[in-house]
Design an enzyme around this catalytic site. Sequence first.
Site, PDB file in Angstrom:
ATOM      1  N   ARG A 142     -44.546 -10.532  26.228  1.00  0.00           N
ATOM      2  CA  ARG A 142     -43.284 -11.159  26.088  1.00  0.00           C
ATOM      3  C   ARG A 142     -42.921 -11.616  27.538  1.00  0.00           C
ATOM      4  NH1 ARG A 142     -37.396  -8.841  26.408  1.00  0.00           N
ATOM      5  NH2 ARG A 142     -36.405 -10.959  26.240  1.00  0.00           N
ATOM      6  N   HIS A 144     -33.743 -16.706  29.745  1.00  0.00           N
ATOM      7  CA  HIS A 144     -33.658 -15.174  30.193  1.00  0.00           C
ATOM      8  C   HIS A 144     -32.720 -15.554  31.442  1.00  0.00           C
ATOM      9  CE1 HIS A 144     -35.402 -10.854  30.307  1.00  0.00           C
ATOM     10  NE2 HIS A 144     -34.442 -10.952  31.025  1.00  0.00           N
ATOM     11  N   GLU A 163     -30.551 -10.875  25.934  1.00  0.00           N
ATOM     12  CA  GLU A 163     -29.241 -10.134  26.317  1.00  0.00           C
ATOM     13  C   GLU A 163     -28.123 -11.218  26.566  1.00  0.00           C
ATOM     14  OE1 GLU A 163     -30.143  -7.520  29.437  1.00  0.00           O
ATOM     15  OE2 GLU A 163     -31.592  -6.245  28.116  1.00  0.00           O
ATOM     16  N   ASN A 182     -33.296  -4.688  23.057  1.00  0.00           N
ATOM     17  CA  ASN A 182     -33.627  -4.064  24.246  1.00  0.00           C
ATOM     18  C   ASN A 182     -32.849  -2.841  24.127  1.00  0.00           C
ATOM     19  OD1 ASN A 182     -35.008  -6.627  24.807  1.00  0.00           O
ATOM     20  ND2 ASN A 182     -33.558  -7.183  26.291  1.00  0.00           N
ATOM     21  N   TYR A 200     -32.374   0.678  26.808  1.00  0.00           N
ATOM     22  CA  TYR A 200     -32.708   1.651  27.754  1.00  0.00           C
ATOM     23  C   TYR A 200     -31.815   3.024  27.853  1.00  0.00           C
ATOM     24  CZ  TYR A 200     -34.875  -2.385  29.855  1.00  0.00           C
ATOM     25  OH  TYR A 200     -35.392  -3.452  30.255  1.00  0.00           O
ATOM     26  N   GLU A 245     -37.470  -4.389  24.865  1.00  0.00           N
ATOM     27  CA  GLU A 245     -37.556  -3.875  26.042  1.00  0.00           C
ATOM     28  C   GLU A 245     -37.157  -2.572  26.022  1.00  0.00           C
ATOM     29  OE1 GLU A 245     -35.199  -5.592  29.134  1.00  0.00           O
ATOM     30  OE2 GLU A 245     -35.873  -7.689  28.815  1.00  0.00           O
TER      31      GLU A 245
END
Length: 497
Positions: free
Chosen positions: A96, A141, A186, A326, A328, A398
């Site tokens: 990606r 991005h 995002e 994504n 985290y 992600e």
Amino acid sequence: MDWYSALVFSVCIAASCSAEDLTFPPGFKFGAATSSYQIEGAWNASDKSESIWDRFVHDLPTRILNQDNGDIACDSYNQLERDIEMVADLGLHYYRFSLSWPRILPSGFPNYISKEGTDYYNRLIDGLLAKGVEPFITLFHWDLPQSLQDLGGWTNPLIADWFADYARVVYTLYGDRVKLWLTLNEPVVACDLSYITGVTAPGIISPDVGTYMCNKNIMLAHAKAWRVYDEEFKPKYHGKVSIANHLLWFEPQTEADSEVAELALQHLAGRYCHPIYSKEGGWPPSIEKVLEKLSLERGYSKSTLPAFTQEEKDLVRGTYDFFAFNHYSGRQIRWAKEGETFSPWPLGDAEDLNGKIEFPDHWPPTASSIFYVYPEGIRKHLRWAKEQYGDLEFVITENGLDTLGGLDDHDRISYFREYLKQILLAIKEDGIKLTHYTAWSLMDLFEWMDGYHSKFGLYQVDFNDPLRTRTPRLSAHWYKKIIEAHSLDVNVTQDVL
Ligand SMILES: *[C@@H]1O[C@H](CO)[C@@H](O)[C@H](O)[C@H]1NC(C)=O
Ligand SMILES: *[C@@H]1O[C@H](CO)[C@@H](O)[C@H](O)[C@H]1NC(C)=O
């Protein structure tokens, strides 16, 4: 058989070994990710124009830790062969990466297409395919052409058409070979983080107004770019397009805080997901209500969250081929007490919702101040998204841990292992249709306001070396084994380093 093995054996029979079953479903795919501004460098090569990140880091270098910038970054513009080699060595199913809009369209518009810019991505795509690795492209991005920022950027409603025009150029150039696409990465960072705090480009602070103008226009931009593919390219190329939202899990501190936790999920994820994935489209009703009340209290004539017309709702609703996100970390949230002060959303508290963020002691901190390790959060978020939006195909675009460096990154391996265990539970116990997992990131890179300080890479990059030499970390060896074995039941030891 000793008593312990006997116990495990009998548990296995009773529970069909589900707790021990560390294999991934057939067809499950593994990848790794990067983004253009974070790796390419060559910020002024050939006819490329300035992006808002070039302007942001050059204008006021102290905005970035150690005054780092992405002028050279990993020099991937010149190290493309090495990048392809790494991706192939890991055995990734897909890679990606994102395209730099000002590298392809220096004016921001399709009146002029850069030959050198488009050649770079052609070489990358062809090089990946030659190694059997699928390209997975993000159109945006965060490195918006500065020329478009000068015309208002994401706060100008015309940007939805500008983005669709850019998307059409890109699908025309690469659609014959690229089947997996993301419009935006995002958008919550491009809108909320940028316009509330100014810590990311374009550095314009307009929390009440700019944030939500951006939010609405970026939703329309995604929708138009998705529809360009769906109508003009899908019939011949049969690819899939979605959007990569950032989902951060909000855990209520106590039962009494569950309402504010749900509001926080709707505020961070829902404002970018509900218009696309919900049956009815438009903003999440709970957030629409909160923001209207707040806007009037603050003296505005109406909500600063711009309304969608019915036509706009219909334009955005259903513009996905899978649900990408994504992930985290998590946050613990509770109602604020009288007189408490707030740090700014979205990294800090949820002031607009009267919510305070805390981190439980048993969530380990990471090298960056904003992420704490809470693996169960990814499974909870998948269940939440399935409940909200239906039994969709989920793709993790992600997930990863930042450290301060070193090749022996046991901490990164255990992060990946714990998150992947939760993902297996989501698939096997909760019936979530999750098909792709993407490690962030392929290599150390320019980590926005953290510069080169915090390191997310499977490969270490030596930023003092003009060649930007890349060296596999222990986690790279481990990830390669996971992919080979199609199972989490693998071990690596330091002697591979
Ligand atoms: C590109 O930028 C670098 C600084 O990063 C500078 O040294 C160089 O002269 C610039 N090249 C051109 C062609 O403007
Ligand atoms: C990996 O190590 C663990 C713990 O030491 C062990 O239980 C497991 O069997 C090992 N797996 C493989 C595939 O060697």
